[in-house]
Design a protein around this motif. Sequence first.
Motif, PDB file in Angstrom:
ATOM      1  N   LEU A  29      43.480  28.224  -0.394  1.00  0.00           N
ATOM      2  CA  LEU A  29      44.761  27.564   0.116  1.00  0.00           C
ATOM      3  C   LEU A  29      44.500  26.057   0.096  1.00  0.00           C
ATOM      4  O   LEU A  29      45.504  25.278  -0.393  1.00  0.00           O
ATOM      5  CB  LEU A  29      45.098  27.893   1.449  1.00  0.00           C
ATOM      6  N   ASP A  30      43.293  25.614   0.295  1.00  0.00           N
ATOM      7  CA  ASP A  30      43.026  24.280   0.259  1.00  0.00           C
ATOM      8  C   ASP A  30      42.905  23.654  -1.290  1.00  0.00           C
ATOM      9  O   ASP A  30      43.651  22.580  -1.395  1.00  0.00           O
ATOM     10  CB  ASP A  30      41.545  23.833   0.662  1.00  0.00           C
ATOM     11  N   GLN A  31      42.839  24.528  -2.182  1.00  0.00           N
ATOM     12  CA  GLN A  31      43.068  24.045  -3.665  1.00  0.00           C
ATOM     13  C   GLN A  31      44.258  24.154  -3.973  1.00  0.00           C
ATOM     14  O   GLN A  31      44.834  23.185  -4.624  1.00  0.00           O
ATOM     15  CB  GLN A  31      42.102  25.019  -4.550  1.00  0.00           C
ATOM     16  N   VAL A  32      45.205  24.819  -3.680  1.00  0.00           N
ATOM     17  CA  VAL A  32      46.443  25.293  -4.238  1.00  0.00           C
ATOM     18  C   VAL A  32      47.548  24.396  -3.522  1.00  0.00           C
ATOM     19  O   VAL A  32      48.371  24.092  -4.175  1.00  0.00           O
ATOM     20  CB  VAL A  32      46.828  26.922  -4.004  1.00  0.00           C
ATOM     21  N   SER A  33      47.230  24.242  -2.342  1.00  0.00           N
ATOM     22  CA  SER A  33      48.352  23.477  -1.575  1.00  0.00           C
ATOM     23  C   SER A  33      48.051  21.872  -1.882  1.00  0.00           C
ATOM     24  O   SER A  33      48.669  21.196  -0.914  1.00  0.00           O
ATOM     25  CB  SER A  33      48.209  23.843  -0.122  1.00  0.00           C
ATOM     26  N   GLY A  34      46.968  21.442  -2.583  1.00  0.00           N
ATOM     27  CA  GLY A  34      46.716  20.209  -2.738  1.00  0.00           C
ATOM     28  C   GLY A  34      47.964  19.254  -3.095  1.00  0.00           C
ATOM     29  O   GLY A  34      48.933  19.740  -3.440  1.00  0.00           O
ATOM     30  N   LYS A  35      48.043  17.860  -2.569  1.00  0.00           N
ATOM     31  CA  LYS A  35      49.214  17.067  -2.880  1.00  0.00           C
ATOM     32  C   LYS A  35      50.097  17.168  -3.991  1.00  0.00           C
ATOM     33  O   LYS A  35      51.253  17.481  -4.345  1.00  0.00           O
ATOM     34  CB  LYS A  35      48.922  15.640  -2.514  1.00  0.00           C
ATOM     35  N   TRP A  36      49.199  17.356  -5.184  1.00  0.00           N
ATOM     36  CA  TRP A  36      49.646  17.508  -6.562  1.00  0.00           C
ATOM     37  C   TRP A  36      49.656  18.741  -7.219  1.00  0.00           C
ATOM     38  O   TRP A  36      50.498  19.014  -8.079  1.00  0.00           O
ATOM     39  CB  TRP A  36      48.930  16.381  -7.491  1.00  0.00           C
ATOM     40  N   SER A  37      48.969  19.585  -6.560  1.00  0.00           N
ATOM     41  CA  SER A  37      48.758  20.946  -7.336  1.00  0.00           C
ATOM     42  C   SER A  37      50.043  21.818  -7.303  1.00  0.00           C
ATOM     43  O   SER A  37      50.442  22.353  -8.209  1.00  0.00           O
ATOM     44  CB  SER A  37      47.721  21.675  -6.483  1.00  0.00           C
ATOM     45  N   VAL A  38      50.867  21.724  -6.170  1.00  0.00           N
ATOM     46  CA  VAL A  38      52.013  22.466  -6.128  1.00  0.00           C
ATOM     47  C   VAL A  38      52.955  21.756  -7.278  1.00  0.00           C
ATOM     48  O   VAL A  38      53.661  22.887  -8.158  1.00  0.00           O
ATOM     49  CB  VAL A  38      52.687  22.429  -4.776  1.00  0.00           C
ATOM     50  N   SER A  39      53.381  20.824  -7.437  1.00  0.00           N
ATOM     51  CA  SER A  39      54.139  20.126  -8.592  1.00  0.00           C
ATOM     52  C   SER A  39      53.552  20.779  -9.959  1.00  0.00           C
ATOM     53  O   SER A  39      54.393  21.097 -10.647  1.00  0.00           O
ATOM     54  CB  SER A  39      54.323  18.711  -8.500  1.00  0.00           C
ATOM     55  N   ILE A  40      52.378  20.373 -10.066  1.00  0.00           N
ATOM     56  CA  ILE A  40      51.656  20.830 -11.404  1.00  0.00           C
ATOM     57  C   ILE A  40      51.985  22.584 -11.699  1.00  0.00           C
ATOM     58  O   ILE A  40      52.424  22.951 -12.741  1.00  0.00           O
ATOM     59  CB  ILE A  40      50.217  20.479 -11.903  1.00  0.00           C
ATOM     60  N   LEU A  41      51.676  23.297 -10.663  1.00  0.00           N
ATOM     61  CA  LEU A  41      51.754  24.645 -11.062  1.00  0.00           C
ATOM     62  C   LEU A  41      53.201  25.027 -11.103  1.00  0.00           C
ATOM     63  O   LEU A  41      53.631  25.894 -12.017  1.00  0.00           O
ATOM     64  CB  LEU A  41      51.046  25.559  -9.765  1.00  0.00           C
ATOM     65  N   ILE A  42      54.247  24.613 -10.309  1.00  0.00           N
ATOM     66  CA  ILE A  42      55.713  24.930 -10.414  1.00  0.00           C
ATOM     67  C   ILE A  42      56.137  24.500 -11.862  1.00  0.00           C
ATOM     68  O   ILE A  42      56.741  25.171 -12.551  1.00  0.00           O
ATOM     69  CB  ILE A  42      56.521  24.146  -9.525  1.00  0.00           C
ATOM     70  N   ALA A  43      55.557  23.419 -12.534  1.00  0.00           N
ATOM     71  CA  ALA A  43      56.142  22.981 -13.569  1.00  0.00           C
ATOM     72  C   ALA A  43      55.316  23.669 -14.707  1.00  0.00           C
ATOM     73  O   ALA A  43      56.067  23.935 -15.813  1.00  0.00           O
ATOM     74  CB  ALA A  43      55.611  21.501 -13.903  1.00  0.00           C
ATOM     75  N   ALA A  44      54.213  24.269 -14.683  1.00  0.00           N
ATOM     76  CA  ALA A  44      53.321  24.881 -15.570  1.00  0.00           C
ATOM     77  C   ALA A  44      54.025  26.467 -15.680  1.00  0.00           C
ATOM     78  O   ALA A  44      53.719  27.137 -16.522  1.00  0.00           O
ATOM     79  CB  ALA A  44      52.101  24.856 -15.605  1.00  0.00           C
ATOM     80  N   ALA A  45      54.675  26.722 -14.604  1.00  0.00           N
ATOM     81  CA  ALA A  45      55.063  28.282 -14.471  1.00  0.00           C
ATOM     82  C   ALA A  45      56.129  28.476 -15.574  1.00  0.00           C
ATOM     83  O   ALA A  45      56.507  29.827 -15.892  1.00  0.00           O
ATOM     84  CB  ALA A  45      55.197  28.539 -13.061  1.00  0.00           C
ATOM     85  N   HIS A  46      56.951  27.395 -15.792  1.00  0.00           N
ATOM     86  CA  HIS A  46      58.126  27.631 -16.764  1.00  0.00           C
ATOM     87  C   HIS A  46      57.744  27.778 -18.189  1.00  0.00           C
ATOM     88  O   HIS A  46      58.564  27.900 -19.122  1.00  0.00           O
ATOM     89  CB  HIS A  46      59.106  26.520 -16.591  1.00  0.00           C
ATOM     90  N   GLY A  47      56.446  27.607 -18.529  1.00  0.00           N
ATOM     91  CA  GLY A  47      55.687  27.570 -19.936  1.00  0.00           C
ATOM     92  C   GLY A  47      54.880  26.497 -20.002  1.00  0.00           C
ATOM     93  O   GLY A  47      54.717  25.611 -19.147  1.00  0.00           O
ATOM     94  N   PRO A  48      54.632  26.312 -21.185  1.00  0.00           N
ATOM     95  CA  PRO A  48      53.485  25.301 -21.628  1.00  0.00           C
ATOM     96  C   PRO A  48      54.044  23.722 -21.324  1.00  0.00           C
ATOM     97  O   PRO A  48      55.203  23.579 -21.628  1.00  0.00           O
ATOM     98  CB  PRO A  48      53.107  25.236 -23.048  1.00  0.00           C
ATOM     99  N   VAL A  49      53.257  22.976 -20.689  1.00  0.00           N
ATOM    100  CA  VAL A  49      53.641  21.634 -20.368  1.00  0.00           C
ATOM    101  C   VAL A  49      52.674  20.448 -20.746  1.00  0.00           C
ATOM    102  O   VAL A  49      51.530  21.023 -20.622  1.00  0.00           O
ATOM    103  CB  VAL A  49      53.940  21.476 -18.959  1.00  0.00           C
ATOM    104  N   ARG A  50      53.117  19.591 -21.543  1.00  0.00           N
ATOM    105  CA  ARG A  50      52.143  18.534 -21.890  1.00  0.00           C
ATOM    106  C   ARG A  50      51.672  17.631 -20.706  1.00  0.00           C
ATOM    107  O   ARG A  50      52.385  17.453 -19.945  1.00  0.00           O
ATOM    108  CB  ARG A  50      52.921  17.979 -22.903  1.00  0.00           C
ATOM    109  N   PHE A  51      50.520  17.148 -20.997  1.00  0.00           N
ATOM    110  CA  PHE A  51      50.044  16.140 -20.022  1.00  0.00           C
ATOM    111  C   PHE A  51      50.953  14.961 -19.686  1.00  0.00           C
ATOM    112  O   PHE A  51      51.267  14.552 -18.533  1.00  0.00           O
ATOM    113  CB  PHE A  51      48.620  15.522 -20.477  1.00  0.00           C
TER     114      PHE A  51
END
Length: 136
Positions: A29-51
């Motif tokens: 939970l510490d890793q997944v709930s990091g300040k930026w992790s949630v936004s990145i994971l939600i963005a990547a869930a929709h398909g490949p996302v570029r840096f």
Amino acid sequence: MSQRNIDVTGDGLTVDQAVIEACPIMEVLDQVSGKWSVSILIAAAHGPVRFTELERGIDGISRRMLTLTLRRLERDGLLTRKVYPTVPPKTEYTATSVARELFAPLSALRDWAERHQMTIASARHEYDHRAAETGS
């Protein structure tokens, strides 16, 4: 040294080690709930996302923090990275099946936070006001 690093369990474990051993979910939970992790994971869930898409799309994240967070998520098996041999190099991040499984709970948490943002802000304001009046 802080008290949290003292062997208080009697078996050579520090408090931090005992908590991790007793409850493995805390580390995840510490890793997944990091300040930026949630936004990145939600963005990547929709398909490949570029840096660069992530960098532009996540308000307030620095290039270095984005890089560190992406590396950590890749290390944890939540993202895969593909680098295309182009000039300049093109890098895409894709959510793994494990991360895609997290999409619904993360989206629900995000939606809850958006729905209750004003309620929480109001409660904080009232609390701070009461604390200022009582001096505590």
